[in-house]
Design a protein around this motif. Sequence first.
Motif, PDB file in Angstrom:
ATOM      1  N   GLY A  10       0.777  -1.227   0.000  1.00  0.00           N
ATOM      2  CA  GLY A  10       0.000   0.000   0.000  1.00  0.00           C
ATOM      3  C   GLY A  10       0.808   1.276   0.000  1.00  0.00           C
ATOM      4  N   SER A  11       2.136   1.177   0.057  1.00  0.00           N
ATOM      5  CA  SER A  11       2.975   2.373   0.097  1.00  0.00           C
ATOM      6  C   SER A  11       3.317   2.835  -1.318  1.00  0.00           C
ATOM      7  N   PRO A  12       3.689   4.105  -1.485  1.00  0.00           N
ATOM      8  CA  PRO A  12       4.079   4.586  -2.812  1.00  0.00           C
ATOM      9  C   PRO A  12       5.347   3.877  -3.282  1.00  0.00           C
ATOM     10  N   PRO A  13       5.499   3.616  -4.579  1.00  0.00           N
ATOM     11  CA  PRO A  13       6.712   2.952  -5.082  1.00  0.00           C
ATOM     12  C   PRO A  13       7.920   3.860  -4.973  1.00  0.00           C
ATOM     13  N   ASP A  14       9.081   3.242  -4.803  1.00  0.00           N
ATOM     14  CA  ASP A  14      10.349   3.957  -4.718  1.00  0.00           C
ATOM     15  C   ASP A  14      11.007   3.929  -6.087  1.00  0.00           C
ATOM     16  N   PRO A  15      11.201   5.097  -6.752  1.00  0.00           N
ATOM     17  CA  PRO A  15      11.807   5.090  -8.096  1.00  0.00           C
ATOM     18  C   PRO A  15      13.255   4.627  -8.105  1.00  0.00           C
ATOM     19  N   GLY A  16      13.904   4.561  -6.942  1.00  0.00           N
ATOM     20  CA  GLY A  16      15.276   4.078  -6.871  1.00  0.00           C
ATOM     21  C   GLY A  16      15.376   2.576  -6.717  1.00  0.00           C
ATOM     22  N   ARG A  17      14.232   1.901  -6.736  1.00  0.00           N
ATOM     23  CA  ARG A  17      14.215   0.442  -6.626  1.00  0.00           C
ATOM     24  C   ARG A  17      13.455  -0.154  -7.797  1.00  0.00           C
ATOM     25  N   SER A  18      13.774  -1.401  -8.123  1.00  0.00           N
ATOM     26  CA  SER A  18      13.068  -2.100  -9.180  1.00  0.00           C
ATOM     27  C   SER A  18      11.706  -2.535  -8.658  1.00  0.00           C
ATOM     28  N   PRO A  19      10.798  -2.972  -9.532  1.00  0.00           N
ATOM     29  CA  PRO A  19       9.469  -3.379  -9.081  1.00  0.00           C
ATOM     30  C   PRO A  19       9.470  -4.480  -8.026  1.00  0.00           C
ATOM     31  N   ASP A  20      10.531  -5.296  -7.968  1.00  0.00           N
ATOM     32  CA  ASP A  20      10.600  -6.334  -6.937  1.00  0.00           C
ATOM     33  C   ASP A  20      11.260  -5.821  -5.654  1.00  0.00           C
ATOM     34  N   ALA A  21      11.399  -4.486  -5.558  1.00  0.00           N
ATOM     35  CA  ALA A  21      11.902  -3.801  -4.359  1.00  0.00           C
ATOM     36  C   ALA A  21      13.412  -3.924  -4.180  1.00  0.00           C
ATOM     37  N   GLN A  22      14.127  -4.450  -5.167  1.00  0.00           N
ATOM     38  CA  GLN A  22      15.579  -4.515  -5.081  1.00  0.00           C
ATOM     39  C   GLN A  22      16.185  -3.169  -5.472  1.00  0.00           C
ATOM     40  N   PRO A  23      17.231  -2.719  -4.773  1.00  0.00           N
ATOM     41  CA  PRO A  23      17.858  -1.443  -5.149  1.00  0.00           C
ATOM     42  C   PRO A  23      18.402  -1.508  -6.574  1.00  0.00           C
ATOM     43  N   LEU A  24      18.179  -0.461  -7.334  1.00  0.00           N
ATOM     44  CA  LEU A  24      18.724  -0.400  -8.686  1.00  0.00           C
ATOM     45  C   LEU A  24      20.201  -0.035  -8.629  1.00  0.00           C
ATOM     46  N   PRO A  25      21.016  -0.620  -9.498  1.00  0.00           N
ATOM     47  CA  PRO A  25      22.453  -0.305  -9.467  1.00  0.00           C
ATOM     48  C   PRO A  25      22.686   1.150  -9.848  1.00  0.00           C
ATOM     49  N   PRO A  26      23.697   1.782  -9.252  1.00  0.00           N
ATOM     50  CA  PRO A  26      23.927   3.209  -9.516  1.00  0.00           C
ATOM     51  C   PRO A  26      24.218   3.518 -10.968  1.00  0.00           C
ATOM     52  N   GLU A  27      24.864   2.580 -11.681  1.00  0.00           N
ATOM     53  CA  GLU A  27      25.169   2.851 -13.085  1.00  0.00           C
ATOM     54  C   GLU A  27      23.891   2.925 -13.919  1.00  0.00           C
ATOM     55  N   ALA A  28      22.862   2.147 -13.532  1.00  0.00           N
ATOM     56  CA  ALA A  28      21.589   2.194 -14.259  1.00  0.00           C
ATOM     57  C   ALA A  28      20.838   3.482 -13.955  1.00  0.00           C
ATOM     58  N   LEU A  29      20.839   3.903 -12.699  1.00  0.00           N
ATOM     59  CA  LEU A  29      20.161   5.144 -12.327  1.00  0.00           C
ATOM     60  C   LEU A  29      20.794   6.338 -13.035  1.00  0.00           C
ATOM     61  N   LEU A  30      22.133   6.409 -13.042  1.00  0.00           N
ATOM     62  CA  LEU A  30      22.797   7.526 -13.708  1.00  0.00           C
ATOM     63  C   LEU A  30      22.622   7.431 -15.216  1.00  0.00           C
ATOM     64  N   ALA A  31      22.677   6.218 -15.769  1.00  0.00           N
ATOM     65  CA  ALA A  31      22.496   6.045 -17.212  1.00  0.00           C
ATOM     66  C   ALA A  31      21.113   6.517 -17.638  1.00  0.00           C
ATOM     67  N   ARG A  32      20.087   6.229 -16.831  1.00  0.00           N
ATOM     68  CA  ARG A  32      18.741   6.688 -17.167  1.00  0.00           C
ATOM     69  C   ARG A  32      18.686   8.212 -17.163  1.00  0.00           C
ATOM     70  N   THR A  33      19.267   8.832 -16.140  1.00  0.00           N
ATOM     71  CA  THR A  33      19.275  10.291 -16.059  1.00  0.00           C
ATOM     72  C   THR A  33      19.980  10.902 -17.272  1.00  0.00           C
ATOM     73  N   CYS A  34      21.152  10.340 -17.618  1.00  0.00           N
ATOM     74  CA  CYS A  34      21.913  10.852 -18.764  1.00  0.00           C
ATOM     75  C   CYS A  34      21.129  10.676 -20.063  1.00  0.00           C
ATOM     76  N   ALA A  35      20.487   9.515 -20.228  1.00  0.00           N
ATOM     77  CA  ALA A  35      19.750   9.242 -21.461  1.00  0.00           C
ATOM     78  C   ALA A  35      18.532  10.153 -21.593  1.00  0.00           C
ATOM     79  N   GLU A  36      17.828  10.363 -20.500  1.00  0.00           N
ATOM     80  CA  GLU A  36      16.651  11.232 -20.559  1.00  0.00           C
ATOM     81  C   GLU A  36      17.051  12.675 -20.846  1.00  0.00           C
ATOM     82  N   SER A  37      18.243  13.084 -20.411  1.00  0.00           N
ATOM     83  CA  SER A  37      18.690  14.452 -20.695  1.00  0.00           C
ATOM     84  C   SER A  37      18.982  14.646 -22.176  1.00  0.00           C
ATOM     85  N   VAL A  38      19.282  13.553 -22.870  1.00  0.00           N
ATOM     86  CA  VAL A  38      19.582  13.631 -24.303  1.00  0.00           C
ATOM     87  C   VAL A  38      18.342  13.367 -25.156  1.00  0.00           C
ATOM     88  N   PHE A  39      17.612  12.300 -24.855  1.00  0.00           N
ATOM     89  CA  PHE A  39      16.505  11.859 -25.707  1.00  0.00           C
ATOM     90  C   PHE A  39      15.142  12.378 -25.266  1.00  0.00           C
TER      91      PHE A  39
END
Length: 332
Positions: free
Chosen positions: A47-76
Amino acid sequence: MVRVSAPGKVMISGEYVVLEGAPALVAAAPARARVTLAARPTRTSDGSPPDPGRSPDAQPLPPEALLARTCAESVFGPLTRDMDLAIDTTALREGSRKLGLGSSAAAAAGTVAAVAAANGLDVSDPSVRARLLPIALDGHRAVAPEGSGADVAASTLGGFVRVRREGEHLDAARIDWPASLHLALVWTGTPARTSDLVAKVKSLASRDATAYQRAITPLREAAATLLAAIERGDARSAIDAAAAHHDAMQLLGETAGAPIVTPELTKAATIARSIGGSAKPSGAGGGDVAIAFLPSESAIAELGDACRIAGLTLLPLRLGDDGVHVDEPLSS
């Protein structure tokens, strides 16, 4: 939803010397990371709000993926806020142990490709992949700020990639592999920490430049000879150069006090030599995998039999896999 996969990597030549601007060769491995962007649920199972820093199974996302997403969204362009990111690198592991196939590089490359695909780009197009590479490199710096980037190039472009680092720029281009030269990967059973080994080599360079140059020069020469033999399709010369590459990596490790060539990697090289081939550490050494250079397909089977007896594992991976591509198209 969009699902993208990116291959792992195997270093073929140029370990360590690639960090000082020498050319290296890296291959894409068919063990692939899977990256998914999907609509985020409004609430998690508790019932809690999802954490965007975690995957849907609640595992922490690796830092390289989080930064890669930020970099990609800034370009595309930014994605809608309700798109969750999930990373699956189990194919690049043996249980909880990494196989040394570049899981973090594949995660970064796959994440950038997923964002690009979600914005309508064809990530299988070589020209698009060339655009993705510098963005993936930026994301991967979250975990490897001083890395060569060769692993990211393999995960993005696929195939066999000749790389050369020039300051912050990475020059990368695919090359053809000679049909007369056969490769096999041997897993030592021991994962390695690349950063620790690289740190010891850098420490040697800073405290004793003369000793460092005596150790690095044979490695630079062996790597150049191996790459040249591969590019001209000379299998026998490549096998001999790979043996010299192994010996030069051992010398560098002994000089730096770093366990680059472990007993298991030596064992793999001895076995390969006994059947007319050679083997060397792939990557920084210290464990992980050895790459064997063999004169025939039948020699691969011989290598596998000998490795089983020696307690080593032949990985059933054929190198030169495709780069990033969409596994499932974007859907509503």
